[in-house]
Enzyme design. Structure first.
Site, PDB file in Angstrom:
ATOM      1  N   TYR A  21      18.149  35.531  46.799  1.00 31.92           N
ATOM      2  CA  TYR A  21      18.785  36.960  46.271  1.00 31.92           C
ATOM      3  C   TYR A  21      17.582  37.758  46.950  1.00 31.92           C
ATOM      4  O   TYR A  21      16.770  38.045  46.235  1.00 31.92           O
ATOM      5  CB  TYR A  21      18.870  37.124  45.053  1.00 31.92           C
ATOM      6  CG  TYR A  21      19.912  36.283  44.391  1.00 31.92           C
ATOM      7  CD1 TYR A  21      20.917  35.543  45.064  1.00 31.92           C
ATOM      8  CD2 TYR A  21      19.931  36.018  42.902  1.00 31.92           C
ATOM      9  CE1 TYR A  21      21.932  34.740  44.445  1.00 31.92           C
ATOM     10  CE2 TYR A  21      21.046  35.039  42.134  1.00 31.92           C
ATOM     11  CZ  TYR A  21      22.044  34.512  42.862  1.00 31.92           C
ATOM     12  OH  TYR A  21      22.917  33.684  42.597  1.00 31.92           O
ATOM     13  N   LEU A  46      33.063  37.923  35.799  1.00 32.29           N
ATOM     14  CA  LEU A  46      33.615  39.165  35.721  1.00 32.29           C
ATOM     15  C   LEU A  46      34.357  39.816  36.865  1.00 32.29           C
ATOM     16  O   LEU A  46      34.531  40.561  37.349  1.00 32.29           O
ATOM     17  CB  LEU A  46      32.729  40.631  35.093  1.00 32.29           C
ATOM     18  CG  LEU A  46      32.246  40.207  33.896  1.00 32.29           C
ATOM     19  CD1 LEU A  46      31.173  41.350  33.323  1.00 32.29           C
ATOM     20  CD2 LEU A  46      33.468  40.216  32.749  1.00 32.29           C
ATOM     21  N   GLY A  58      32.871  39.503  39.871  1.00 30.17           N
ATOM     22  CA  GLY A  58      31.964  39.198  41.071  1.00 30.17           C
ATOM     23  C   GLY A  58      31.940  40.637  41.774  1.00 30.17           C
ATOM     24  O   GLY A  58      32.137  41.524  41.245  1.00 30.17           O
ATOM     25  N   THR A  81      34.510  42.012  43.307  1.00 34.54           N
ATOM     26  CA  THR A  81      35.662  42.584  43.240  1.00 34.54           C
ATOM     27  C   THR A  81      35.896  42.388  41.693  1.00 34.54           C
ATOM     28  O   THR A  81      36.688  41.413  41.292  1.00 34.54           O
ATOM     29  CB  THR A  81      36.903  41.908  44.102  1.00 34.54           C
ATOM     30  OG1 THR A  81      36.809  40.639  43.805  1.00 34.54           O
ATOM     31  CG2 THR A  81      36.630  42.246  45.460  1.00 34.54           C
ATOM     32  N   PRO A  82      35.472  43.381  40.687  1.00 35.83           N
ATOM     33  CA  PRO A  82      35.642  43.153  39.359  1.00 35.83           C
ATOM     34  C   PRO A  82      37.263  42.847  38.929  1.00 35.83           C
ATOM     35  O   PRO A  82      38.035  43.374  39.615  1.00 35.83           O
ATOM     36  CB  PRO A  82      35.213  44.612  38.897  1.00 35.83           C
ATOM     37  CG  PRO A  82      34.207  44.948  39.896  1.00 35.83           C
ATOM     38  CD  PRO A  82      34.975  44.621  41.247  1.00 35.83           C
ATOM     39  N   LEU A  83      37.249  42.246  38.008  1.00 32.43           N
ATOM     40  CA  LEU A  83      38.657  41.672  37.544  1.00 32.43           C
ATOM     41  C   LEU A  83      39.529  43.201  37.201  1.00 32.43           C
ATOM     42  O   LEU A  83      38.999  44.334  36.487  1.00 32.43           O
ATOM     43  CB  LEU A  83      38.677  41.183  36.125  1.00 32.43           C
ATOM     44  CG  LEU A  83      38.112  39.700  36.106  1.00 32.43           C
ATOM     45  CD1 LEU A  83      37.658  39.282  34.997  1.00 32.43           C
ATOM     46  CD2 LEU A  83      38.806  38.764  37.026  1.00 32.43           C
TER      47      LEU A  83
END
Length: 293
Positions: A63, A215, A217, A219-221
């Site tokens: 990361y 949640l 990633g 592309t949020p839910l």
């Protein structure tokens, strides 16, 4: 302050951790590459997490690369005695921010030493081997050479426990036949439920399951059903999505990530949200909605 112990605990290796932890991925720059826009904010997120009772942080030296581990060290070293830091290896980053497999014995060994150096540790508590046979999702392929390498690093005292990430059921079986696997980290959330049966099997064997992208990633839910349930409960959609995971199975450990102290507090508040049975029944239909869309 939120009492995250209300979400319970579960065993991770030879430690017992609270089920609501913190992921470090979003502490790096855009695309998990380079430094964050606001380093002080990243440091504040980690310090707030520890002050709020978090005792499980998930990270990786790829990361950034190196960025999140260096921020963790700056923010928290010397570490609290009860803090479990989990990292993962088997990838590196290209100059264009691409994700490149790094699964040779030499690369895995170097990755362990990089994690040790950047985190300021003498031993890594848990190292997840992330399968790179499929970069964007699990794909079949033997992990024997990689697990042999990790087992040797474990014998050397550099790694205490071994986990698997981005893996298939066949790879998990192979891994468990070679070493003691203490956790599995795959993509799973209220809309992405391919591992349903696997989670229950691992729970029966006392193995932690740690969903990444809990949640959604990058592309949020997004779900009107989720939003409607959240509105009725006086919570945010993301809190409901996390609470659903906590109630889904006792072996699920959560590591939602954020670069904002405000969002961190919002995430942790899910520990105190108890979803009624009728809400869970409605939420269980979201995966089918996504499949049909």
């Amino acid at each position: 302050m939120t009492d995250i112990s209300k979400a319970g605990t579960f065993k991770l290796g030879d430690r017992t951790v609270k089920r609501l932890g913190c992921g470090a991925m979003q502490l790096a720059g855009p695309g998990v590459f380079g430094p964050p826009k606001d380093r002080d904010a990243a440091l504040a997120v980690l310090r707030e997490a520890i002050a709020s009772g978090v005792d499980h942080i998930d990270t990786s030296d790829f990361y950034g690369p190196h960025v999140t581990n260096q921020i963790i060290r700056e923010a928290l070293h010397p570490y609290p005695a009860n803090l479990t830091i989990v990292t993962k290896i088997s990838a590196k980053r290209g100059a264009d921010a691409s994700w490149i497999p790094a699964m040779s014995p030499q690369e895995l060994t170097q990755a362990v030493h990089d994690n040790l150096r950047n985190l300021g540790l003498d031993v890594l508590e848990v190292v997840n081997l992330r399968s790179m046979h499929g970069i964007h999702g699990p794909a079949e392929g033997s992990l024997e050479p990689q697990l042999d390498t990790l087992a040797e690093l474990q014998r050397q005292g550099l790694v205490r426990h071994i986990g698997l990430s981005n893996v298939t059921r066949k790879q998990i079986a192979q891994g468990r036949g070679m070493v003691d696997i203490v956790c599995v980290q795959n993509q799973y959330n209220i809309a992405h439920r391919q591992d349903d049966a696997l989670i229950d099997e691992l729970a029966a064997d006392g193995i932690a399951y740690v969903p990444f992208f809990p949640l959604g990633g990058f592309t949020p839910l997004q779900s009107s059903t989720l939003a409607n349930v959240a509105q009725k409960l006086g919570a945010t959609p993301m809190q409901v999505a996390l609470a659903w995971l906590l109630q889904r199975a006792p072996n699920i450990l959560l590591i939602p990530g954020t670069s904002s102290v405000g969002h961190l507090r919002e995430n942790l508040a899910a520990a105190e949200l108890k979803l009624p049975a009728d809400a869970i029944q409605v939420l269980n239909g979201i995966a089918a909605e996504k499949a049909a869309a």
